[in-house]
Design a protein around this motif. Structure first.
Motif, PDB file in Angstrom:
ATOM      1  N   ALA A  48       0.871  -1.170   0.000  1.00  0.00           N
ATOM      2  CA  ALA A  48       0.000   0.000   0.000  1.00  0.00           C
ATOM      3  C   ALA A  48       0.907   1.218   0.000  1.00  0.00           C
ATOM      4  CB  ALA A  48      -0.908   0.017   1.221  1.00  0.00           C
ATOM      5  N   SER A  49       0.423   2.296  -0.573  1.00  0.00           N
ATOM      6  CA  SER A  49       1.230   3.518  -0.563  1.00  0.00           C
ATOM      7  C   SER A  49       0.333   4.698  -0.198  1.00  0.00           C
ATOM      8  CB  SER A  49       1.900   3.742  -1.922  1.00  0.00           C
ATOM      9  OG  SER A  49       0.946   3.869  -2.947  1.00  0.00           O
ATOM     10  N   TYR A  50       0.970   5.725   0.313  1.00  0.00           N
ATOM     11  CA  TYR A  50       0.251   6.935   0.693  1.00  0.00           C
ATOM     12  C   TYR A  50       1.127   8.138   0.380  1.00  0.00           C
ATOM     13  CZ  TYR A  50       3.221   6.768   4.832  1.00  0.00           C
ATOM     14  OH  TYR A  50       4.305   6.725   5.678  1.00  0.00           O
ATOM     15  N   ARG A  51       0.490   9.249   0.100  1.00  0.00           N
ATOM     16  CA  ARG A  51       1.233  10.495  -0.092  1.00  0.00           C
ATOM     17  C   ARG A  51       1.952  10.832   1.203  1.00  0.00           C
ATOM     18  NH1 ARG A  51      -0.588  15.005  -3.935  1.00  0.00           N
ATOM     19  NH2 ARG A  51      -1.435  13.821  -5.662  1.00  0.00           N
ATOM     20  N   ILE A  52       3.147  11.315   1.070  1.00  0.00           N
ATOM     21  CA  ILE A  52       4.000  11.550   2.234  1.00  0.00           C
ATOM     22  C   ILE A  52       3.331  12.442   3.288  1.00  0.00           C
ATOM     23  CG2 ILE A  52       5.346  13.535   1.445  1.00  0.00           C
ATOM     24  CD1 ILE A  52       7.807  11.561   2.265  1.00  0.00           C
ATOM     25  N   GLU A  53       2.432  13.320   2.859  1.00  0.00           N
ATOM     26  CA  GLU A  53       1.766  14.210   3.812  1.00  0.00           C
ATOM     27  C   GLU A  53       0.482  13.623   4.399  1.00  0.00           C
ATOM     28  OE1 GLU A  53       0.240  15.464  -0.303  1.00  0.00           O
ATOM     29  OE2 GLU A  53       2.140  14.792   0.531  1.00  0.00           O
ATOM     30  N   ASN A  54       0.086  12.426   3.983  1.00  0.00           N
ATOM     31  CA  ASN A  54      -1.180  11.831   4.422  1.00  0.00           C
ATOM     32  C   ASN A  54      -0.964  11.002   5.695  1.00  0.00           C
ATOM     33  OD1 ASN A  54      -3.623  10.578   4.758  1.00  0.00           O
ATOM     34  ND2 ASN A  54      -3.881  10.064   2.600  1.00  0.00           N
ATOM     35  N   ASN A  55      -0.878  11.676   6.822  1.00  0.00           N
ATOM     36  CA  ASN A  55      -0.611  10.990   8.094  1.00  0.00           C
ATOM     37  C   ASN A  55      -1.741  10.071   8.527  1.00  0.00           C
ATOM     38  OD1 ASN A  55       2.031  11.928   8.647  1.00  0.00           O
ATOM     39  ND2 ASN A  55       1.171  13.931   9.176  1.00  0.00           N
ATOM     40  N   GLN A  56      -2.985  10.377   8.131  1.00  0.00           N
ATOM     41  CA  GLN A  56      -4.109   9.506   8.494  1.00  0.00           C
ATOM     42  C   GLN A  56      -3.938   8.122   7.859  1.00  0.00           C
ATOM     43  OE1 GLN A  56      -6.563  12.609   6.885  1.00  0.00           O
ATOM     44  NE2 GLN A  56      -7.929  12.475   8.652  1.00  0.00           N
ATOM     45  N   SER A  57      -3.582   8.105   6.578  1.00  0.00           N
ATOM     46  CA  SER A  57      -3.386   6.833   5.892  1.00  0.00           C
ATOM     47  C   SER A  57      -2.179   6.090   6.465  1.00  0.00           C
ATOM     48  CB  SER A  57      -3.221   7.063   4.390  1.00  0.00           C
ATOM     49  OG  SER A  57      -3.401   5.862   3.693  1.00  0.00           O
ATOM     50  N   LYS A  58      -1.141   6.830   6.781  1.00  0.00           N
ATOM     51  CA  LYS A  58       0.049   6.220   7.394  1.00  0.00           C
ATOM     52  C   LYS A  58      -0.345   5.502   8.684  1.00  0.00           C
ATOM     53  CE  LYS A  58       4.494   7.355   9.484  1.00  0.00           C
ATOM     54  NZ  LYS A  58       5.395   8.428   9.888  1.00  0.00           N
ATOM     55  N   ARG A  59      -1.132   6.156   9.522  1.00  0.00           N
ATOM     56  CA  ARG A  59      -1.536   5.551  10.795  1.00  0.00           C
ATOM     57  C   ARG A  59      -2.386   4.294  10.585  1.00  0.00           C
ATOM     58  NH1 ARG A  59      -2.071  10.952  12.290  1.00  0.00           N
ATOM     59  NH2 ARG A  59      -4.331  10.899  12.108  1.00  0.00           N
ATOM     60  N   VAL A  60      -3.278   4.330   9.600  1.00  0.00           N
ATOM     61  CA  VAL A  60      -4.090   3.143   9.302  1.00  0.00           C
ATOM     62  C   VAL A  60      -3.176   1.969   8.943  1.00  0.00           C
ATOM     63  CG1 VAL A  60      -5.735   2.129   7.667  1.00  0.00           C
ATOM     64  CG2 VAL A  60      -6.166   4.403   8.603  1.00  0.00           C
ATOM     65  N   LEU A  61      -2.235   2.206   8.043  1.00  0.00           N
ATOM     66  CA  LEU A  61      -1.349   1.128   7.591  1.00  0.00           C
ATOM     67  C   LEU A  61      -0.473   0.608   8.730  1.00  0.00           C
ATOM     68  CD1 LEU A  61      -0.409   2.516   4.081  1.00  0.00           C
ATOM     69  CD2 LEU A  61      -1.966   0.625   4.607  1.00  0.00           C
ATOM     70  N   GLU A  62       0.044   1.489   9.561  1.00  0.00           N
ATOM     71  CA  GLU A  62       0.857   1.036  10.689  1.00  0.00           C
ATOM     72  C   GLU A  62       0.019   0.191  11.649  1.00  0.00           C
ATOM     73  OE1 GLU A  62       4.150   4.633  10.883  1.00  0.00           O
ATOM     74  OE2 GLU A  62       2.352   4.789  12.147  1.00  0.00           O
ATOM     75  N   LYS A  63      -1.208   0.611  11.900  1.00  0.00           N
ATOM     76  CA  LYS A  63      -2.091  -0.150  12.790  1.00  0.00           C
ATOM     77  C   LYS A  63      -2.402  -1.532  12.213  1.00  0.00           C
ATOM     78  CE  LYS A  63      -6.409   0.423  15.357  1.00  0.00           C
ATOM     79  NZ  LYS A  63      -7.608   1.235  15.523  1.00  0.00           N
ATOM     80  N   LEU A  64      -2.458  -1.618  10.883  1.00  0.00           N
ATOM     81  CA  LEU A  64      -2.701  -2.897  10.208  1.00  0.00           C
ATOM     82  C   LEU A  64      -1.469  -3.802  10.205  1.00  0.00           C
ATOM     83  CD1 LEU A  64      -4.756  -1.572   7.169  1.00  0.00           C
ATOM     84  CD2 LEU A  64      -5.610  -3.170   8.920  1.00  0.00           C
ATOM     85  N   GLY A  65      -0.317  -3.268  10.609  1.00  0.00           N
ATOM     86  CA  GLY A  65       0.903  -4.070  10.657  1.00  0.00           C
ATOM     87  C   GLY A  65       1.835  -3.890   9.473  1.00  0.00           C
ATOM     88  N   TYR A  75      -3.424  12.771 -11.614  1.00  0.00           N
ATOM     89  CA  TYR A  75      -4.288  12.958 -12.777  1.00  0.00           C
ATOM     90  C   TYR A  75      -4.027  14.266 -13.507  1.00  0.00           C
ATOM     91  CZ  TYR A  75      -6.849  15.809  -9.436  1.00  0.00           C
ATOM     92  OH  TYR A  75      -7.182  16.763  -8.514  1.00  0.00           O
ATOM     93  N   LEU A  76      -3.320  15.210 -12.876  1.00  0.00           N
ATOM     94  CA  LEU A  76      -2.992  16.488 -13.520  1.00  0.00           C
ATOM     95  C   LEU A  76      -1.597  16.474 -14.144  1.00  0.00           C
ATOM     96  CD1 LEU A  76      -4.334  18.911 -10.759  1.00  0.00           C
ATOM     97  CD2 LEU A  76      -5.406  18.387 -12.966  1.00  0.00           C
ATOM     98  N   GLY A  77      -0.908  15.340 -14.044  1.00  0.00           N
ATOM     99  CA  GLY A  77       0.453  15.253 -14.551  1.00  0.00           C
ATOM    100  C   GLY A  77       1.486  15.792 -13.583  1.00  0.00           C
ATOM    101  N   GLU A  78       1.078  16.042 -12.341  1.00  0.00           N
ATOM    102  CA  GLU A  78       1.993  16.545 -11.319  1.00  0.00           C
ATOM    103  C   GLU A  78       2.617  15.356 -10.580  1.00  0.00           C
ATOM    104  OE1 GLU A  78      -0.791  20.410 -10.270  1.00  0.00           O
ATOM    105  OE2 GLU A  78      -0.997  18.569  -9.096  1.00  0.00           O
ATOM    106  N   PHE A  79       3.879  15.497 -10.240  1.00  0.00           N
ATOM    107  CA  PHE A  79       4.578  14.437  -9.523  1.00  0.00           C
ATOM    108  C   PHE A  79       4.493  14.685  -8.023  1.00  0.00           C
ATOM    109  CE2 PHE A  79       6.335  14.403 -13.751  1.00  0.00           C
ATOM    110  CZ  PHE A  79       6.330  13.049 -14.051  1.00  0.00           C
ATOM    111  N   PHE A  80       4.416  13.602  -7.269  1.00  0.00           N
ATOM    112  CA  PHE A  80       4.359  13.703  -5.815  1.00  0.00           C
ATOM    113  C   PHE A  80       5.096  12.529  -5.202  1.00  0.00           C
ATOM    114  CE2 PHE A  80       0.596  11.388  -7.161  1.00  0.00           C
ATOM    115  CZ  PHE A  80       0.532  10.324  -6.287  1.00  0.00           C
ATOM    116  N   GLN A  81       5.529  12.726  -3.953  1.00  0.00           N
ATOM    117  CA  GLN A  81       6.226  11.681  -3.224  1.00  0.00           C
ATOM    118  C   GLN A  81       5.231  10.857  -2.440  1.00  0.00           C
ATOM    119  OE1 GLN A  81       9.403  13.618  -0.915  1.00  0.00           O
ATOM    120  NE2 GLN A  81      10.486  11.697  -1.249  1.00  0.00           N
TER     121      GLN A  81
END
Length: 169
Positions: free
Chosen positions: A126-143, A155-161
Motif C-alpha cells: 500500500a502507498s500513501y502520499r507523504i503528507e497523508n498521516n491519516q493513511s500512514k496511521r491506518v497502515l501502521e495499525k494494520l501491521g 491525474y494532472l500530470g503533477e509528480f508527488f512523493q
C-alpha cells in the motif's frame, strides 16, 4: 462476495450507489490525496462504478445501508506499481464525514484476512502520499512496515512523493 465486520458490510458496488458515491467523491479532501480528481457529477461516479469499482476484490464500504467509502485489492496490471508475483496492492478511502471512526482500518483488516486466507496472496503493498498521516496511521495499525519511497504522477500530470509499505503473510 459480501464481507461483514462488526460495524460495516463490504459488498460489490451497485449502479444505484452512484449518487451516494458522488456525494463523498466530489469532496476535494478525498480524491486528490489518493491521486484521483474529485467527481464532477453523478455520471462521473456511475462511470467509476462501472469501470474502476467493478474490478475483482473492490468493495463498497457500507454503514447503515450507505456506501461511505471503498476498499479494494488491486491485482497486476491494475496496480499503481509492479510489486511482484503473488503480491497485491491495497487501496481504500472513507467519506470525510466518517473519518476518525476506524472504518478504513476495519474494512482493510477484513480484506487483508480474505487476501491471505482465501486468495493465495503472499504480500500486500500500500502507498500513501507523504503528507497523508491519516493513511500512514491506518497502515501502521494494520501491521504494514516501511518498504520504500516512490515518486508518482497524479491525474494532472503533477509528480508527488509517496511512501510504500508492505505486509507479509
Amino acid at each position: 462476495m459480501i464481507i461483514k465486520t462488526p460495524n460495516l458490510i463490504l459488498r460489490p458496488w451497485e449502479e444505484s450507489d452512484a449518487e451516494c458515491l458522488y456525494h463523498f467523491a466530489k469532496n476535494p479532501n478525498i480524491g486528490p490525496i489518493a491521486g484521483w480528481p474529485p467527481h464532477e457529477n453523478v455520471e462521473d461516479s456511475l462511470n467509476i462504478i462501472r469501470t474502476v469499482f467493478s474490478k475483482r476484490e473492490t468493495y463498497a464500504v457500507v454503514k447503515d445501508d450507505v456506501a461511505i467509502g471503498c476498499v479494494g485489492l488491486l491485482f497486476h496490471p491494475d496496480t499503481n506499481h509492479w510489486w511482484g508475483e503473488g503480491a497485491v496492492e491495497l487501496g481504500y478511502w472513507i467519506g470525510e464525514e466518517y473519518w476518525g471512526n476506524g472504518y478504513a482500518f476495519e474494512a482493510s483488516q477484513a480484506l487483508i484476512r480474505r487476501a491471505f486466507d482465501e486468495l493465495d496472496v503472499d504480500e500486500i503493498y500500500a502507498s500513501y502520499r507523504i503528507e497523508n498521516n491519516q493513511s500512514k496511521r491506518v497502515l501502521e495499525k494494520l501491521g504494514f512496515k516501511y518498504y520504500s519511497e516512490l515518486v508518482n504522477e497524479n491525474y494532472l500530470g503533477e509528480f508527488f512523493q509517496e511512501v510504500a509499505m508492505k505486509l507479509e503473510k
